[in-house]
Write an enzyme that holds these catalytic residues in place. Structure first.
Site, PDB file in Angstrom:
ATOM      1  N   HIS A 118       0.836 -35.305  63.723  1.00 15.62           N
ATOM      2  CA  HIS A 118       0.720 -34.820  62.349  1.00 15.62           C
ATOM      3  C   HIS A 118       2.078 -34.472  61.734  1.00 15.62           C
ATOM      4  CE1 HIS A 118      -1.285 -33.043  58.879  1.00 15.62           C
ATOM      5  NE2 HIS A 118      -2.421 -33.533  59.351  1.00 15.62           N
ATOM      6  N   GLU A 173      -0.974 -40.798  59.814  1.00 15.01           N
ATOM      7  CA  GLU A 173      -1.702 -40.375  61.009  1.00 15.01           C
ATOM      8  C   GLU A 173      -2.549 -41.522  61.550  1.00 15.01           C
ATOM      9  OE1 GLU A 173      -3.972 -36.858  59.750  1.00 15.01           O
ATOM     10  OE2 GLU A 173      -2.566 -36.757  58.086  1.00 15.01           O
TER      11      GLU A 173
END
Ligand code: BGC
Length: 348
Positions: free
Chosen positions: A175, A313
């Site tokens: 992340h 992501e």
């Protein structure tokens, strides 16, 4: 390998930072708390060092870290609708931590747990975490390894390996937020993005995919030609209005299991380009819409701005566990799962 004690967690465990580097001039700093990425330094077009990822100045801020700066999100990245799923006929109820839904696995995140360093060299480090059965309400004792390597070609390579004693969900993501103008250079919306995808997963108004894949062609979701994020992010388009900007999963035009080019971003001022490679079927493009404007104090002691960084992501599609037509993020008991994502940098 450069190991430095940074502080302690709320249980008194020592938290250390580690620096890994490659011969191409790239340097990455990580910590064992959460197996978190703290800094990513790459050379710009003039050879100057630029830290291209967002993070906090103070360790304490990582104890909450609402935006998940640099987190290694396991076992389940992104959202699960209704915070529920059924596996092998058994229903599991998860933490409800995002509206009615589950986001990034739940409250007691593994991003806030101590990982063990199992291997370290100048250019690579492996962290390990043993998730207990029903920890975060997901089944299975799962051993998780994440290895970060800086290659001599200025890549940050992230390898995940997971083994479980029960069937469970394993959908890891990194992340990190990227701003190729520098982590504190203001909003990242003039950066140019390309995504190897012709379809995205349509969501409801709470960012839960409903099972429909929609053509990007003719919509603001089209990144098949490189364009600045700013161009269409505030379009009058429900998907974007509901999420406050880009926060969507793209179905990648790659073969699942084959490490392939998924996306790129480029900053014209620094000349830095990042390419994302993965072997997973999807990628959430998250434009940092929920980073509060001028509230979070970043690494240089200056507040970050809304949309000051963009996350790429790689993952199985969000809510896939509830949509049988989507590739399933299921880790089978006794069968090792490996997956790799690479962030590759160059400048000119
Ligand atoms: C999600 C965003 C969320 C952010 C921080 C991203 O992966 O897509 O909606 O705000 O994580 O939790």
């Amino acid at each position: 390998m450069n190991k430095t004690l940074w502080g302690t967690d709320k249980f008194g465990n020592d938290i250390s930072t580690y620096e890994i580097s490659g011969k191409g001039g790239m340097k990455v700093k990580l910590m064992d708390f959460g197996a978190t990425v703290l800094e990513i330094h790459v050379p710009d077009k003039n050879g100057n060092d630029v830290d291209v990822t967002l993070g906090y100045e103070k360790l304490e801020d990582y104890f909450t870290n609402d935006p998940y700066f640099g987190c290694c999100v396991v076992p389940s990245a992104n959202r699960i609708g209704g915070a529920k799923f059924t596996l092998n006929g058994k229903e599991y109820s998860l933490d409800v931590n995002d509206g009615e839904n589950n986001l990034h696995s739940g409250f007691d995140s593994i991003c806030h747990k101590m990982w063990k360093v199992t291997e370290e060299q100048d250019n690579t480090i492996t962290f390990s975490y043993n998730k207990k059965d029903m920890e975060l309400k997901f089944p299975g004792n799962v051993s998780i390894l994440v290895t970060y390597t800086v290659t001599d070609d200025n890549e940050l390579r992230i390898d995940y390996v997971a083994n479980s004693d029960e069937d469970t969900i394993f959908n890891p993501t990194n992340h990190s937020y990227f701003n190729l103008g520098g982590h504190d250079s203001g909003d990242a919306m003039n950066q140019l993005v390309w995504i190897n995808s012709k379809k995205f997963t349509e969501t409801d108004s709470h960012s839960i995919p409903n099972g429909k894949l929609v053509d990007v062609a003719g919509t603001p979701m089209d990144f098949t030609e490189e364009k600045p994020l700013a161009d269409e992010i505030d379009s009058d388009y429900d998907q974007l209005k509901w999420a406050g900007g880009y926060d969507h999963n793209f179905a990648l035009d790659i073969v699942e299991g084959e490490l392939s080019l998924a996306a790129s971003m480029r900053d014209v001022n620094t000349g830095i380009k990042m390419e994302v490679l993965t072997d997973l079927p999807g990628m959430q493009l998250y434009a940092g819409n929920y980073i509060p404007d001028k509230e979070l104090i970043g690494k240089s002691g200056k507040p970050y701005v809304r949309r000051g960084g963009v996350a790429f992501e790689s993952q199985y599609f969000p809510n896939a566990i509830n949509i049988p037509e989507f590739s399933q993020p299921v880790l089978k008991a006794g069968i090792e799962k490996k997956t790799t994502t690479i962030y590759r940098f160059s400048a000119n």
